[in-house]
Design a protein around this motif. Sequence first.
Motif, short mmCIF file in Angstrom:
data_model
loop_
_atom_site.label_atom_id
_atom_site.label_comp_id
_atom_site.label_asym_id
_atom_site.label_seq_id
_atom_site.Cartn_x
_atom_site.Cartn_y
_atom_site.Cartn_z
N ARG A 434 0.86 -1.19 0.00
CA ARG A 434 0.00 0.00 0.00
C ARG A 434 0.88 1.23 0.00
NH1 ARG A 434 2.68 1.63 3.28
NH2 ARG A 434 2.54 1.67 5.52
N ASN A 435 0.31 2.25 -0.59
CA ASN A 435 0.96 3.54 -0.57
C ASN A 435 0.05 4.44 0.24
OD1 ASN A 435 2.50 5.73 -1.02
ND2 ASN A 435 1.89 6.02 -3.16
N LEU A 436 0.51 4.76 1.45
CA LEU A 436 -0.35 5.46 2.39
C LEU A 436 -0.19 6.96 2.20
CD1 LEU A 436 -2.17 4.35 4.62
CD2 LEU A 436 -0.37 4.87 6.24
N LYS A 437 -1.28 7.57 1.87
CA LYS A 437 -1.25 9.03 1.73
C LYS A 437 -1.67 9.61 3.06
CE LYS A 437 -2.26 9.08 -3.16
NZ LYS A 437 -3.22 9.47 -4.19
N GLY A 441 -5.37 9.90 3.83
CA GLY A 441 -5.58 8.62 4.48
C GLY A 441 -6.06 7.55 3.55
N HIS A 442 -5.73 7.63 2.26
CA HIS A 442 -6.17 6.61 1.31
C HIS A 442 -5.04 5.63 1.07
CE1 HIS A 442 -9.69 8.92 0.56
NE2 HIS A 442 -9.00 9.96 0.14
N PRO A 443 -5.22 4.39 1.38
CA PRO A 443 -4.21 3.39 1.02
C PRO A 443 -4.43 2.93 -0.42
CG PRO A 443 -5.91 2.37 2.31
CD PRO A 443 -6.30 3.79 2.15
N THR A 444 -3.36 2.66 -1.08
CA THR A 444 -3.48 2.17 -2.46
C THR A 444 -2.75 0.84 -2.57
OG1 THR A 444 -3.50 4.42 -3.24
CG2 THR A 444 -3.05 2.72 -4.87
N PRO A 445 -3.48 -0.25 -2.60
CA PRO A 445 -2.79 -1.53 -2.73
C PRO A 445 -2.34 -1.77 -4.18
CG PRO A 445 -5.14 -1.88 -2.55
CD PRO A 445 -4.91 -0.41 -2.47
N LEU A 446 -1.18 -2.27 -4.33
CA LEU A 446 -0.66 -2.62 -5.65
C LEU A 446 -0.39 -4.11 -5.66
CD1 LEU A 446 1.93 0.25 -5.90
CD2 LEU A 446 -0.33 0.20 -6.92
N SER A 447 -0.38 -4.67 -6.80
CA SER A 447 -0.18 -6.11 -6.82
C SER A 447 0.69 -6.55 -7.98
CB SER A 447 -1.53 -6.82 -6.92
OG SER A 447 -2.07 -6.59 -8.18
N LYS A 448 1.43 -7.59 -7.73
CA LYS A 448 2.16 -8.27 -8.79
C LYS A 448 1.82 -9.74 -8.64
CE LYS A 448 6.29 -6.85 -7.73
NZ LYS A 448 7.74 -6.65 -7.81
N ILE A 510 -2.95 -7.54 4.17
CA ILE A 510 -2.18 -6.46 4.81
C ILE A 510 -3.14 -5.72 5.73
CG2 ILE A 510 -0.51 -6.13 2.94
CD1 ILE A 510 -2.14 -3.69 2.13
N VAL A 511 -2.54 -5.10 6.72
CA VAL A 511 -3.34 -4.34 7.69
C VAL A 511 -2.89 -2.90 7.63
CG1 VAL A 511 -3.90 -4.04 10.12
CG2 VAL A 511 -3.70 -6.33 9.16
N VAL A 512 -3.87 -2.02 7.56
CA VAL A 512 -3.58 -0.59 7.55
C VAL A 512 -4.10 -0.02 8.84
CG1 VAL A 512 -3.99 1.58 6.36
CG2 VAL A 512 -3.79 -0.53 5.06
N MET A 599 0.72 -5.66 10.08
CA MET A 599 0.74 -4.20 10.05
C MET A 599 2.17 -3.74 9.78
SD MET A 599 -1.04 -1.71 12.79
CE MET A 599 -2.57 -2.56 12.64
N ALA A 600 2.30 -2.69 8.98
CA ALA A 600 3.63 -2.21 8.60
C ALA A 600 4.03 -1.02 9.46
CB ALA A 600 3.63 -1.79 7.14
N HIS A 601 5.27 -1.06 9.98
CA HIS A 601 5.81 0.04 10.77
C HIS A 601 7.09 0.51 10.10
CE1 HIS A 601 3.04 -1.01 13.99
NE2 HIS A 601 3.38 -2.27 13.78
N LEU A 602 7.16 1.80 9.91
CA LEU A 602 8.36 2.35 9.28
C LEU A 602 9.52 2.23 10.24
CD1 LEU A 602 9.54 3.84 6.83
CD2 LEU A 602 8.94 5.99 7.96
N LEU A 603 10.60 1.61 9.78
CA LEU A 603 11.76 1.41 10.64
C LEU A 603 12.86 2.42 10.31
CD1 LEU A 603 12.05 -2.48 10.49
CD2 LEU A 603 10.92 -1.10 12.21
#
Lengths: 971, 215
Positions: A434-437, A441-448, A510-512, A599-603
């Motif tokens: 996801r690209n979290l704006k 607050g809009h997540p954008t899931p992308l897929s391959k 994924i969890v947002v 859930m993703a946490h920026l490290l």
Amino acid sequence: MALFAVFQTTFLLALLSLRTYESEVLSEPLPLTPESLKVSVNSTCQCLHLQWTVHSLAYHQELKMVFQIQISRFKTSNVIWVENYSTTVKRNQVLHWSWESELPLECAAHFIRMRSMVDDARIPKPGFWSNWSSWEEADAQNMLGHDPLFVFPKDKLVEEGSNVTICYVSRIHQDNISCYLEGVQIYGEQLDRSVSAFELKNVSFIREKGTNVFCKVDQGGVLGGIVLFVSKVLEEPKDFSCETQDLKTLTCTWDPGSDTGLTKQPSQSYTLFESFSGKKTLCKHRNWCDWQVAQDSQETFNFTLLAENYLRKRSVSILFNLTQRVHPMTPYNLLPKNVGATKATMTWKVHSIGNNSTLLCQLELLAEGKVIQQSNVSIKVNGEYLLSELEPDTEYVARVRCAYTNHFWKWSELISQKFNTAEAAPSEAPDVWRNLKLVSGHPTPLSKVHANGKILFYNVIVENLDKPSRFEVLSIPAPASSTELTLDQCSYQIHVTAHNSVGPSPASVIVVSGDPGNEEVEKGRVNGTEDGFSVSWKPQSGDATGYVVEWCDGPQDLPCVLQWKNLGPNTTSTVIRSGAFRPGVRYNFRIYGISTRRMAHLLEKKAGYLEELAPSDNPQVVMSKLTSRSFTLSWKDYSTESQPGFIQGYHVYLKPKAGEQCHPAFEKTVLPEDSVCCKYTIDNPEQKTFVVENLQPESVYEFIVTPYTSVGEGPLDAFTKVTTLDEYSHTLIHIILPMIFCILIVMIICYLKSQWLKEKCYPDSPNPYKSSVLSLIKSKENPHLTIMYVNDCVPDAIEVINKPEGSKIQFLGTRKSPTETEFTKPAYLYLLPTEKNYSGPGPCICFENFTYNQAASDFASCGHFPVTPQAPRHQLGPLTSPENLLKALEQNYMNSLGEIPAGEANLNYVSQLASPTSGDKDSLPTNPPEPALCSEYKMQTAIPLGLASAPPSENSSLSSTTLLGQGEHCR
Amino acid sequence: MLACLCTVLWHLPAVPALNRTGDPGPGPSIQKTYDLTRYLEHQLRSLAGTYLNYLGPPFNEPDFNPPRLGAETLPRATVDLEVWRSLNDRLRLTQNYEAYSHLLCYLRGLNRQAATAELRRSLAHFCTSLQGLLGSIAGVMAALGYPLPQPLPGTEPTWTPGPAHSDFLQKMDDFWLLKELQTWLWRSAKDFNRLKKKMQPPAAAVTLHLEAHGF
């Protein structure tokens, strides 16, 4: 003694007789002399053909003999050839011998003779030559016709590179015969009176129709010629080989090389000869030939290929076993059978070779042009092979070729077949990120997705974790690979599955989080290499189930093409590779840790360059605070983020004035163009101001500020010039500025009061009523004084006062230069309307000096007054009209006011103080001449009538008369 | 008088004798034959250049004028002017027909000897055109009522590239063949032009006798 003498004499006689006998026997010609010698000429090969016999041999006797042959040309004494010819001779055998002449035989008579000698070991005492035979003449000239000129040899065929002798025979015995080779004259040797020969060396091929050689008699019209056919040298056949496809027919092929294609000579022929069978065949084609294998099961073949033309033969041989030269035919009917998602069966057929022969077939499977599987199958006629481990929904190409199993010689030609495997359900979950704006607050899931078929759509299930009962299901048709979801501040779990025609893939989750989280994380740098960026991070203590590295593929100023890489929980480093990475572009990497709750946490955040470059631009520097000894530079707008490398600091270059040393803080350096410069290094990239100090006043300096990276600094091309101020200039400024201000104020005031000033200082016209002088006079001297209007004045006479010292008097009265005369003549103008034929002096308006006698106005007949010579010449013409006249006079008056100072003028004007009660006011002519029109009036003081008691005196009359008489201006 | 002249001219098209209709006669076919002759002249110019280059120097040199050694059998196109003028139409056409019959035969032999395919193609094309000219002349003769000349037995032209004939002489023959062909085409153009004029409708002009009786 006597006996001894007799014996000696007898012995000597006997010996002498024996010698005599021997000599007689030996000198006797042997009976083996060549006989019946015949000579013939062959023009085609330019050969002399000899044939003879030896009759003297005994029956059945064979002797080895040597024949010596002499050939002479033109005459017998000119021997040109001697050759010994050895052969075995029988009785009455006709012997043959040929000799090829270089000179065409038609051009010269040849003479031949021969002798023989027994050279046989069975005959004792051999070695005696027989007598010469008689000379035989071979004269081909006799066969010529009656043409005047012949050229030989006719139509000769030679190989390229050989030497050819050409000759001509002339029957007209002229010297002016020229010969030409392809139009170019050639020169030769005269052999006889009528024969000349030309040697052509190393002849080359020119054309199929032959090389033309011709001779002609100059200006005679006689012409003869030949065509010389030059053939290319026959080449040996190359790459000669034979093979069979069915063990029944052999096909032999070769490379024949070039063919001259002369019209005189057909193309070279090829003959195939097999030595074991003794058979041969004339090939119908230039480069291949078929050979039928006999039924007698011959296995070994020894082929000789013979190439042949008129001039040369060439051959090449090969020896081989038939079964070792089997080249099977191309397989056929290659078809896929029972094609599934991961398996397919290929079937094909081959042409049989002999009885029960097996073929080795190679089956290759290609995907995207690359061979991914290869299998060998032995078959007789039908082939079949099961291909497994195929990818679903993939296009493959299967191809087959076969070879003879007993002995590999060559693969057959390939046969190919394309097929597609069937689809299967996607085997892997889509790779989702996801690209979290943060703002919206809009997540954008992308897929391959790695799909096993054509993905038809994606299912996205959005689950609100805070309110578990709420689901939202979205179906996104392929090929879209992203969607935008609007979420609130709750936490959401997103499930993404890919669907093809067979079924769905495993879900990707994924969890947002509703909380954007703490973005204040560690920032670092990452080094780029040729392989990519080696990104490493500190392992997250706790329950990380994996990591995601996220970056944008393009430069920062372009829209982000989000890329990510999923990594396992035990991974703390990875290499990020992308074909989109470019040198000199800063890439920012964000490392997220994925918790057990997905859930993703920026490290960490890292930035790096694939390859750092030197800055390409310098900052826009603003100069300020310029003084006589310093100035300040600042480049606060310069962004260090968007540079092609990490900015480590700045270099400030300052070009000092000539002879000036660098300040100690600066470092002396030499620029690329060899100029000396002072350099100051700022090693803090965030320091974006710099004060240049310790300068000389009123000096020109040049400076540049350039950033530097680890690779280098920016371009040193555009120095900015600055001139320091004068040391006292600021003081001067303190004085000059107020002065300028004051002057400005005064000017403004003057402008505002200009009307007032004008009236006060320089009124537009002398208005006596407005004049302050009048008020002064009124108030102080004579309250009765008033202004006399010119309009109220009736001029009656002009009195010119003759001042004894005035130059004007002289001018008016005595000087009579032609010019003056011209001017003075028309100077009398009628002031009042009078008769045309007025001739005598009449009453004039008389301006008396300082006095004005109103009584004089009674003289009404005075209508003219002089015009001063100063009047412009151009005014004279138009003055005849009343208006022009008035204007001219007015102007003249004004001029006189302005130019002529009082007291110097000859005519003085006294303001005429006409009586307010004067009844003559209405009787003025329409355009009365104003007193001001008299150019040299002096200010006159008008005297009231009461004061002017005296009548016009004689003096005044005289004055008038004098004026008219002296000046000759009045008529 | 002028008005009279104008009136006469105005009524000229109405004179029936001057407006021939119906059978056009041999005129058009003579014109076509003439046009074909000119076309062949043009075609031969190109072909001769190519072929003489194929023979090589001196045959392709512009001023080359060899003696007519072996080309005696070729029909000569050159003829004395008076003789030519004295020929009647039949003889004129017969000579043309015979000449082209011979030349066509020789030309076909030339084609067989040519080494290059392109040259063979050009020669074959020219032979076809020449055959057409021959047919056209035959057509004109038939239209005029003249019989076609019959070849005498034993006089048929033959192509004999024998060994006795050297290649150089053969090239000279080829040269003369092309030269005679060129001259014949030139002569034929004159022949057919003359014939064309002769066959044109007579009295296409009216002679007006005008007399001026003094102005």
